[in-house]
Write a protein that holds these residues in place. Structure first.
Motif, short mmCIF file in Angstrom:
data_model
loop_
_atom_site.label_atom_id
_atom_site.label_comp_id
_atom_site.label_asym_id
_atom_site.label_seq_id
_atom_site.Cartn_x
_atom_site.Cartn_y
_atom_site.Cartn_z
N LEU A 165 0.84 -1.20 0.00
CA LEU A 165 0.00 0.00 0.00
C LEU A 165 0.87 1.25 0.00
O LEU A 165 0.63 2.20 -0.76
CB LEU A 165 -0.89 -0.02 1.24
CG LEU A 165 -2.04 0.96 1.29
CD1 LEU A 165 -2.94 0.77 0.09
CD2 LEU A 165 -2.83 0.74 2.57
N LEU A 166 1.91 1.23 0.81
CA LEU A 166 2.82 2.38 0.84
C LEU A 166 3.53 2.51 -0.50
O LEU A 166 3.73 3.63 -0.99
CB LEU A 166 3.83 2.21 1.97
CG LEU A 166 3.24 2.22 3.38
CD1 LEU A 166 4.33 2.18 4.42
CD2 LEU A 166 2.36 3.44 3.58
N ASP A 167 3.88 1.39 -1.10
CA ASP A 167 4.49 1.44 -2.42
C ASP A 167 3.55 2.14 -3.40
O ASP A 167 3.99 2.92 -4.26
CB ASP A 167 4.78 0.02 -2.93
CG ASP A 167 5.96 -0.61 -2.20
OD1 ASP A 167 6.69 0.13 -1.51
OD2 ASP A 167 6.15 -1.84 -2.32
N ALA A 168 2.24 1.85 -3.27
CA ALA A 168 1.28 2.46 -4.19
C ALA A 168 1.28 3.98 -4.03
O ALA A 168 1.19 4.72 -5.02
CB ALA A 168 -0.12 1.90 -3.93
N TYR A 169 1.40 4.44 -2.78
CA TYR A 169 1.47 5.89 -2.57
C TYR A 169 2.73 6.46 -3.20
O TYR A 169 2.69 7.50 -3.87
CB TYR A 169 1.44 6.23 -1.08
CG TYR A 169 0.06 6.17 -0.48
CD1 TYR A 169 -0.81 7.25 -0.60
CD2 TYR A 169 -0.39 5.05 0.20
CE1 TYR A 169 -2.07 7.21 -0.05
CE2 TYR A 169 -1.65 5.01 0.75
CZ TYR A 169 -2.49 6.09 0.62
OH TYR A 169 -3.75 6.04 1.15
N GLU A 170 3.82 5.76 -3.01
CA GLU A 170 5.07 6.23 -3.63
C GLU A 170 4.94 6.30 -5.14
O GLU A 170 5.49 7.19 -5.79
CB GLU A 170 6.22 5.30 -3.26
CG GLU A 170 6.68 5.40 -1.82
CD GLU A 170 7.94 4.57 -1.60
OE1 GLU A 170 8.96 4.84 -2.25
OE2 GLU A 170 7.87 3.61 -0.79
N ALA A 171 4.19 5.34 -5.69
CA ALA A 171 4.02 5.33 -7.15
C ALA A 171 3.29 6.58 -7.61
O ALA A 171 3.58 7.12 -8.68
CB ALA A 171 3.25 4.08 -7.56
N LEU A 172 2.36 7.05 -6.79
CA LEU A 172 1.68 8.31 -7.12
C LEU A 172 2.69 9.42 -7.32
O LEU A 172 2.60 10.22 -8.24
CB LEU A 172 0.73 8.72 -5.99
CG LEU A 172 -0.56 7.94 -5.82
CD1 LEU A 172 -1.38 8.56 -4.70
CD2 LEU A 172 -1.34 7.96 -7.12
N TRP A 173 3.64 9.46 -6.40
CA TRP A 173 4.66 10.49 -6.47
C TRP A 173 5.48 10.37 -7.77
O TRP A 173 5.72 11.35 -8.46
CB TRP A 173 5.57 10.39 -5.25
CG TRP A 173 6.68 11.39 -5.27
CD1 TRP A 173 7.96 11.20 -5.68
CD2 TRP A 173 6.58 12.77 -4.89
NE1 TRP A 173 8.67 12.36 -5.57
CE2 TRP A 173 7.85 13.35 -5.10
CE3 TRP A 173 5.54 13.57 -4.41
CZ2 TRP A 173 8.10 14.69 -4.82
CZ3 TRP A 173 5.80 14.90 -4.13
CH2 TRP A 173 7.06 15.45 -4.34
N ARG A 174 5.85 9.13 -8.08
CA ARG A 174 6.62 8.94 -9.32
C ARG A 174 5.81 9.38 -10.53
O ARG A 174 6.33 10.03 -11.43
CB ARG A 174 7.05 7.48 -9.45
CG ARG A 174 8.22 7.13 -8.55
CD ARG A 174 8.81 5.77 -8.95
NE ARG A 174 7.86 4.69 -8.74
CZ ARG A 174 7.68 4.07 -7.57
NH1 ARG A 174 8.37 4.46 -6.51
NH2 ARG A 174 6.81 3.09 -7.45
N ASP A 175 4.51 9.06 -10.52
CA ASP A 175 3.65 9.49 -11.63
C ASP A 175 3.66 11.01 -11.74
O ASP A 175 3.72 11.56 -12.84
CB ASP A 175 2.22 9.01 -11.39
CG ASP A 175 2.09 7.52 -11.61
OD1 ASP A 175 3.07 6.91 -12.09
OD2 ASP A 175 1.02 6.96 -11.28
N ARG A 176 3.61 11.64 -10.59
CA ARG A 176 3.61 13.11 -10.62
C ARG A 176 4.89 13.65 -11.22
O ARG A 176 4.86 14.55 -12.05
CB ARG A 176 3.45 13.63 -9.17
CG ARG A 176 3.65 15.11 -9.06
CD ARG A 176 3.36 15.56 -7.66
NE ARG A 176 3.83 16.91 -7.43
CZ ARG A 176 3.60 17.57 -6.31
NH1 ARG A 176 2.91 17.00 -5.34
NH2 ARG A 176 4.05 18.79 -6.15
#
Lengths: 126, 126
Positions: free
Chosen positions: B92-103
């Motif tokens: 789940l935390l990885d998914a949040y980090e992925a948001l950041w990478r997308d940004r």
DNA sequence: CTAACCTACAACCAAATGGTTGTAGATCAG
DNA sequence: CTGATCTACAACCATTTGGTTGTAGGTTAG
């Protein structure tokens, strides 16, 4: 890696704050919103069916956990996400998972020792 | 992967319970102990400067979060860790980090569009 | 300047949390 | 059987949490 060092430096209280901050759906959504793009507190507040003051408190909790930072821009306070803290938490969980893997390996080692192969028997008791 | 599916199925309340359970140093240590090897509640309790009942409550919190399970063995209750829930939280935390990478990627895409190359200068106003 | 807006913070309240002690039911050892 | 051990659970207490409303100060727009 620097990440490992940051893990060592983390006090229990800091880790407490990070996980406690993540243990609320509204706060997780605020974090998510602020990761998508920086927003003022009032912009964020419009997304939720609660008072501005309540959202303000949630942001404060995220801020104490260093999951976000605030930056004044005129009369607004812009909320920036801080992926470093998030990453810290993720790595911490990885470390717990690693304990499990170690345990599995330990058990496998014991099993290997008990069933010494077919050839080189139990001759290593020096 | 099955892990992705389990992430989708997670209700907010379940995620709340996982992170809330992790937001206490004693509980994190109990989790760690039980990952090292299965132990009874009273064995676990001997490690902490608090009453047995308090430790029992901490284990109950971990159990409601599905981070551990209990199994009766005679008069003892053996605490088993459940790495799956831990892994769920990490992903789940990885998914949040992925948001950041997308940004970051989104921003890069915008920058690429605004500075079309070094050769073909500011001539893209159609 | 005035009004609207954004924020900060205090005071208050209900509910949850983290601890305690005490009681009671099972189970095991002798 | 008896006593020690392990667990469950209730009752209680102090503190924290998550929400509210209200007040006040700084900033921007007109």
């Amino acid at each position: 890696m620097v990440v490992d060092q940051s893990l060592r430096d983390l006090s229990d209280a800091e880790i407490d704050r990070i996980f406690a901050a993540l243990a609320d759906a509204t706060r997780r959504d605020i974090l998510r919103q602020s990761m998508l793009h920086d927003q003022s507190v009032s912009e964020l507040a419009r997304n939720y069916a609660m008072s501005f003051a309540a959202v303000q408190k949630h942001v404060a909790v995220l801020e104490r956990a260093q999951l976000v930072t605030k930056e004044r821009r005129g009369r607004e306070q812009i909320v920036h996400s801080n992926p470093a803290a998030l990453r810290t938490a993720a790595r911490l969980l990885d470390a717990y998972e690693a304990l499990w893997r170690d345990r599995i390996h330990r058990i496998e080692a014991i099993l290997d020792a008990e069933t010494p192969q077919s050839g080189t028997d139990q001759g290593t008791q020096q």
